[in-house]
Design a protein around this motif. Sequence first.
Motif, PDB file in Angstrom:
ATOM      1  N   THR A   1       0.831  -1.198   0.000  1.00 13.16           N
ATOM      2  CA  THR A   1       0.000   0.000   0.000  1.00 13.16           C
ATOM      3  C   THR A   1       0.866   1.248   0.000  1.00 13.16           C
ATOM      4  O   THR A   1       2.091   1.186   0.123  1.00 13.16           O
ATOM      5  CB  THR A   1      -0.913   0.036   1.243  1.00 13.16           C
ATOM      6  N   ASN A   2       0.179   2.401  -0.093  1.00 11.55           N
ATOM      7  CA  ASN A   2       0.886   3.671   0.022  1.00 11.55           C
ATOM      8  C   ASN A   2       1.705   3.754   1.306  1.00 11.55           C
ATOM      9  O   ASN A   2       2.784   4.345   1.329  1.00 11.55           O
ATOM     10  CB  ASN A   2      -0.122   4.831   0.011  1.00 11.55           C
ATOM     11  N   ARG A   3       1.177   3.154   2.375  1.00  8.55           N
ATOM     12  CA  ARG A   3       1.879   3.208   3.655  1.00  8.55           C
ATOM     13  C   ARG A   3       3.277   2.597   3.540  1.00  8.55           C
ATOM     14  O   ARG A   3       4.251   3.136   4.081  1.00  8.55           O
ATOM     15  CB  ARG A   3       1.074   2.465   4.727  1.00  8.55           C
ATOM     16  N   ASP A   4       3.393   1.475   2.829  1.00 10.64           N
ATOM     17  CA  ASP A   4       4.696   0.829   2.684  1.00 10.64           C
ATOM     18  C   ASP A   4       5.682   1.723   1.947  1.00 10.64           C
ATOM     19  O   ASP A   4       6.863   1.801   2.302  1.00 10.64           O
ATOM     20  CB  ASP A   4       4.543  -0.503   1.935  1.00 10.64           C
ATOM     21  N   ILE A   5       5.201   2.399   0.918  1.00  2.22           N
ATOM     22  CA  ILE A   5       6.089   3.257   0.134  1.00  2.22           C
ATOM     23  C   ILE A   5       6.462   4.497   0.944  1.00  2.22           C
ATOM     24  O   ILE A   5       7.628   4.922   0.957  1.00  2.22           O
ATOM     25  CB  ILE A   5       5.431   3.664  -1.199  1.00  2.22           C
ATOM     26  N   VAL A   6       5.488   5.084   1.641  1.00  4.87           N
ATOM     27  CA  VAL A   6       5.781   6.248   2.482  1.00  4.87           C
ATOM     28  C   VAL A   6       6.823   5.904   3.537  1.00  4.87           C
ATOM     29  O   VAL A   6       7.792   6.647   3.745  1.00  4.87           O
ATOM     30  CB  VAL A   6       4.486   6.767   3.148  1.00  4.87           C
TER      31      VAL A   6
END
Length: 245
Positions: free
Chosen positions: A212-217
């Motif tokens: 998810t976006n969380r992993d990339i952030v």
Amino acid sequence: MAFKGKRVIITGAGRGLGAALAVVLADQGADLLITGRSRENLTAVAEAIKNRTGRKPEARLLDMADASEVTLFAKGLRDEGKPVDILINNAAQWLPGRMTDHDALAISQTISANVTGTMLLTRGLVPLLEKSGAGDIMTIVSISGLPNTRLQTASVAYAASKQAQAAISDGLRQELKGRPVRVQAVFPPYIEDLSPLDPAWDRPRDAASSVTNRDIVETILFALERPRHVTLASIIIDPDTGGLA
């Protein structure tokens, strides 16, 4: 709060990963300037951040496919003279399908936004990144930017633009070596669009979870928080589920 008081510019911050980065960095006290093509989207992100933190980020319209607009935007910031601590090159124009599915304008705009726009903006802001004394350039590429990667739904134009972005990041890293600007890039796969404003952002995850976006952030923040003698030049995220960004 490693980012407290840092001046951060995020392109393509009106939605998706760019918006998620803006919210999380604002939570950590960063002084944000967010850009995008949609005034409505940028306003929504800025208001959400204000409601959450009490501080409203600066938001400016910017079309990365317009070389003149990008050049003038960078010049305007240089004229203001304020140092930039972090530039996150997130904006990108997605183009799926076969090469014959698109007209010359769609192909040209994809290349212009992802390649020319990224290069011109970064070049234009290097003096301000140097002025900070510890500048960071983080480019969000894609595993489409890696050699010998299956196209899947990505068009040839999009894949070519992402491989060019990877070359820009690598070339700048070499060219700016010895100067106070660090250059890093992350290569995400297909990611689930999740917002920090969504309660699901903090949900527990296991090995079968989608990226998810969380992993990339979290990956980007980890790289930016490394000591200055450490450069994570290319961070490739390769989930079991595969896919392209």
